[in-house]
Design a protein around this motif. Structure first.
Motif, PDB file in Angstrom:
ATOM      1  N   ALA A  35       2.303   1.608  -3.504  1.00 11.50           N
ATOM      2  CA  ALA A  35       1.237   2.040  -4.415  1.00 11.50           C
ATOM      3  C   ALA A  35       0.722   3.434  -4.111  1.00 11.50           C
ATOM      4  O   ALA A  35      -0.087   3.979  -4.880  1.00 11.50           O
ATOM      5  CB  ALA A  35       0.078   1.051  -4.338  1.00 11.50           C
ATOM      6  N   ALA A  86      -6.762   2.629  -5.317  1.00 10.60           N
ATOM      7  CA  ALA A  86      -6.420   4.008  -5.667  1.00 10.60           C
ATOM      8  C   ALA A  86      -7.585   4.760  -6.310  1.00 10.60           C
ATOM      9  O   ALA A  86      -8.280   4.238  -7.188  1.00 10.60           O
ATOM     10  CB  ALA A  86      -5.215   4.037  -6.600  1.00 10.60           C
ATOM     11  N   VAL A  88      -1.176   4.333  -1.518  1.00 11.27           N
ATOM     12  CA  VAL A  88      -2.544   4.326  -0.997  1.00 11.27           C
ATOM     13  C   VAL A  88      -2.576   3.992   0.493  1.00 11.27           C
ATOM     14  O   VAL A  88      -3.599   3.566   1.022  1.00 11.27           O
ATOM     15  CB  VAL A  88      -3.436   3.343  -1.789  1.00 11.27           C
ATOM     16  CG1 VAL A  88      -3.559   3.781  -3.236  1.00 11.27           C
ATOM     17  CG2 VAL A  88      -2.904   1.903  -1.701  1.00 11.27           C
ATOM     18  N   TYR A 100      -2.911  -1.183  -5.772  1.00 12.57           N
ATOM     19  CA  TYR A 100      -3.176   0.096  -6.446  1.00 12.57           C
ATOM     20  C   TYR A 100      -4.484   0.024  -7.231  1.00 12.57           C
ATOM     21  O   TYR A 100      -5.346   0.904  -7.114  1.00 12.57           O
ATOM     22  CB  TYR A 100      -2.001   0.414  -7.369  1.00 12.57           C
ATOM     23  CG  TYR A 100      -2.185   1.614  -8.262  1.00 12.57           C
ATOM     24  CD1 TYR A 100      -2.112   2.904  -7.754  1.00 12.57           C
ATOM     25  CD2 TYR A 100      -2.404   1.457  -9.630  1.00 12.57           C
ATOM     26  CE1 TYR A 100      -2.264   4.003  -8.584  1.00 12.57           C
ATOM     27  CE2 TYR A 100      -2.556   2.540 -10.470  1.00 12.57           C
ATOM     28  CZ  TYR A 100      -2.486   3.819  -9.938  1.00 12.57           C
ATOM     29  OH  TYR A 100      -2.650   4.912 -10.761  1.00 12.57           O
ATOM     30  N   ALA A 118       2.003  -4.618  -5.174  1.00 13.58           N
ATOM     31  CA  ALA A 118       1.666  -3.191  -5.119  1.00 13.58           C
ATOM     32  C   ALA A 118       0.693  -2.791  -6.220  1.00 13.58           C
ATOM     33  O   ALA A 118      -0.247  -2.015  -5.983  1.00 13.58           O
ATOM     34  CB  ALA A 118       2.936  -2.349  -5.201  1.00 13.58           C
ATOM     35  N   THR A 119       0.884  -3.302  -7.438  1.00 13.26           N
ATOM     36  CA  THR A 119      -0.021  -2.917  -8.529  1.00 13.26           C
ATOM     37  C   THR A 119      -1.420  -3.470  -8.299  1.00 13.26           C
ATOM     38  O   THR A 119      -2.420  -2.818  -8.619  1.00 13.26           O
ATOM     39  CB  THR A 119       0.530  -3.379  -9.887  1.00 13.26           C
ATOM     40  OG1 THR A 119       1.840  -2.829 -10.070  1.00 13.26           O
ATOM     41  CG2 THR A 119      -0.352  -2.893 -11.029  1.00 13.26           C
ATOM     42  N   GLU A 174       0.818  -1.221   0.000  1.00 13.93           N
ATOM     43  CA  GLU A 174       0.000   0.000   0.000  1.00 13.93           C
ATOM     44  C   GLU A 174       0.847   1.263   0.000  1.00 13.93           C
ATOM     45  O   GLU A 174       0.445   2.296  -0.560  1.00 13.93           O
ATOM     46  CB  GLU A 174      -0.983  -0.006   1.181  1.00 13.93           C
ATOM     47  CG  GLU A 174      -0.357   0.038   2.565  1.00 13.93           C
ATOM     48  CD  GLU A 174      -0.086  -1.333   3.170  1.00 13.93           C
ATOM     49  OE1 GLU A 174      -0.101  -1.447   4.407  1.00 13.93           O
ATOM     50  OE2 GLU A 174       0.154  -2.288   2.399  1.00 13.93           O
ATOM     51  N   CYS A 224       2.224  -0.052 -11.268  1.00 19.68           N
ATOM     52  CA  CYS A 224       1.218   0.959 -10.933  1.00 19.68           C
ATOM     53  C   CYS A 224       1.021   1.987 -12.040  1.00 19.68           C
ATOM     54  O   CYS A 224       0.593   3.119 -11.796  1.00 19.68           O
ATOM     55  CB  CYS A 224       1.570   1.677  -9.623  1.00 19.68           C
ATOM     56  SG  CYS A 224       1.630   0.571  -8.181  1.00 19.68           S
ATOM     57  N   ARG A 225       1.323   1.593 -13.265  1.00 15.97           N
ATOM     58  CA  ARG A 225       1.105   2.460 -14.425  1.00 15.97           C
ATOM     59  C   ARG A 225       0.470   1.653 -15.538  1.00 15.97           C
ATOM     60  O   ARG A 225       0.758   0.461 -15.693  1.00 15.97           O
ATOM     61  CB  ARG A 225       2.426   3.069 -14.921  1.00 15.97           C
ATOM     62  CG  ARG A 225       3.073   4.034 -13.949  1.00 15.97           C
ATOM     63  CD  ARG A 225       4.258   4.722 -14.605  1.00 15.97           C
ATOM     64  NE  ARG A 225       5.304   3.791 -14.960  1.00 15.97           N
ATOM     65  CZ  ARG A 225       6.276   3.405 -14.151  1.00 15.97           C
ATOM     66  NH1 ARG A 225       6.326   3.861 -12.908  1.00 15.97           N
ATOM     67  NH2 ARG A 225       7.192   2.551 -14.553  1.00 15.97           N
TER      68      ARG A 225
END
Length: 310
Positions: free
Chosen positions: A9, A256, A11, A252, A248-249, A6, A270-271
């Motif tokens: 990411a 997010a 968040v 996210y 993490a993704t 988190e 995360c993109r």
């Protein structure tokens, strides 16, 4: 200080108290890290796997946290239709009238042996794709209005196409080819689910992602000889992806605000990232969706929306 998914990411300040999440394949690896992360943010997390002892340990860790996260474990073998249905039933019961807010389709693996499941489908394709397809189909009516479905794919999906006849055979079996095919199916499934949800005017989102090559997850141990040796070498390097970084993704996409409306997309680190041309092919997505229902022997989910122009 540990880097939590988190925090990676961005968040870490979000709160999920009162929300329910199912994270499949969450007794180890990135699934475990994602489940712990959502628990730290206050969600009620349904932990899934096959190992009851490992599942109980994840539940205990979530409930020992300082936040309001709670958890329960449900065992299910993803190669068994009845057990996937039982997991859907348990999730429905846990979510109650409020519904399921987050569905993280993460369970899967890399399998060396050539074998068919009892359904007569190649094992990797069944466990990695058909099981999450079945689970999602059975939970569609239980998803909240703003629910998010996140599916773990992989960059391994590139360079492959899905022969939907070949999934019922293990002739000329390649463990790596089977894995690639299943990860392509994950990306196509997530995109087609998004299209059909949009067509039904539902606000539920569906995205897929690449978690990275994660030596620490145990997955890369099972790669063919030369690749597993490379994986072991990578695991000793400082830039190797950790399970927490890989999760993490997923976190996210689940949490997010800036992707609250994103759907039908593919992400890494995360993109947003473009998947392969084959993964983006709407006709291939639709064929996979229809054939998956046939293989499972179920009614096609959201079938009334299939007539929409592609």
């Amino acid at each position: 200080m540990r880097n939590y998914p988190e925090d990676i990411a961005g968040v870490g300040d979000e709160r999920l108290v009162g929300r329910t999440a199912l994270v499949t394949g969450s007794t180890s690896g990135i699934g475990k890290e994602a489940a712990l992360s959502l628990g730290r943010l206050g969600a009620h997390v349904i932990v899934h796997g096959r190992d009851g002892e490992a599942g109980s340990a994840v539940v205990d860790e979530i409930e020992a946290g300082v936040n309001e996260g709670t958890a329960e474990f449900v065992a299910a073998d993803f190669a068994e239709l009845e057990e996937v249905s039982a997991l859907a039933d348990a999730t429905r019961h846990a979510a109650g009238d409020d519904g399921l807010d987050l569905l993280l389709n993460n369970a899967g693996g890399y399998f060396r042996d050539a074998r068919l499941t009892d359904l007569g489908v190649e094992y990797t394709f069944h466990v990695n794709h058909l099981a999450p397809y079945q689970l999602t189909a059975e939970l569609l009516d239980d998803l909240t209005d703003d629910a998010r479905v996140v599916t773990t794919s992989s960059e391994a999906h590139r360079g492959d196409r899905i022969d939907l006849d070949a999934v019922e055979s293990v002739d000329d079996f390649s463990s790596w080819g089977a894995y690639q095919r299943s990860k392509l199916a994950n990306a196509q499934f997530a995109a087609e689910l998004a299209r059909r949800l949009r067509a039904s005017d539902r606000e539920v989102t569906s995205n897929s992602f690449h978690p990275g090559a994660i030596p620490g997850s145990g997955f890369l141990r099972d790669l063919p000889g030369p690749l597993s040796r490379v994986a072991r070498a990578l695991g000793r390097l400082p830039f190797a992806t950790t399970p927490a970084e890989g999760a993490a993704t997923a976190v996210y996409l689940a949490v997010a605000d800036d992707v609250a409306d994103a759907t039908g997309r593919y992400f890494a680190d995360c993109r947003e990232k473009k998947p392969s041309t084959e993964a983006q092919d709407p006709r291939a997505q639709r064929r996979l969706w229809e054939r998956s229902a046939e293989l499972l022997g179920i009614d096609e989910p959201l079938a009334a929306l299939a007539a929409d122009e592609i």
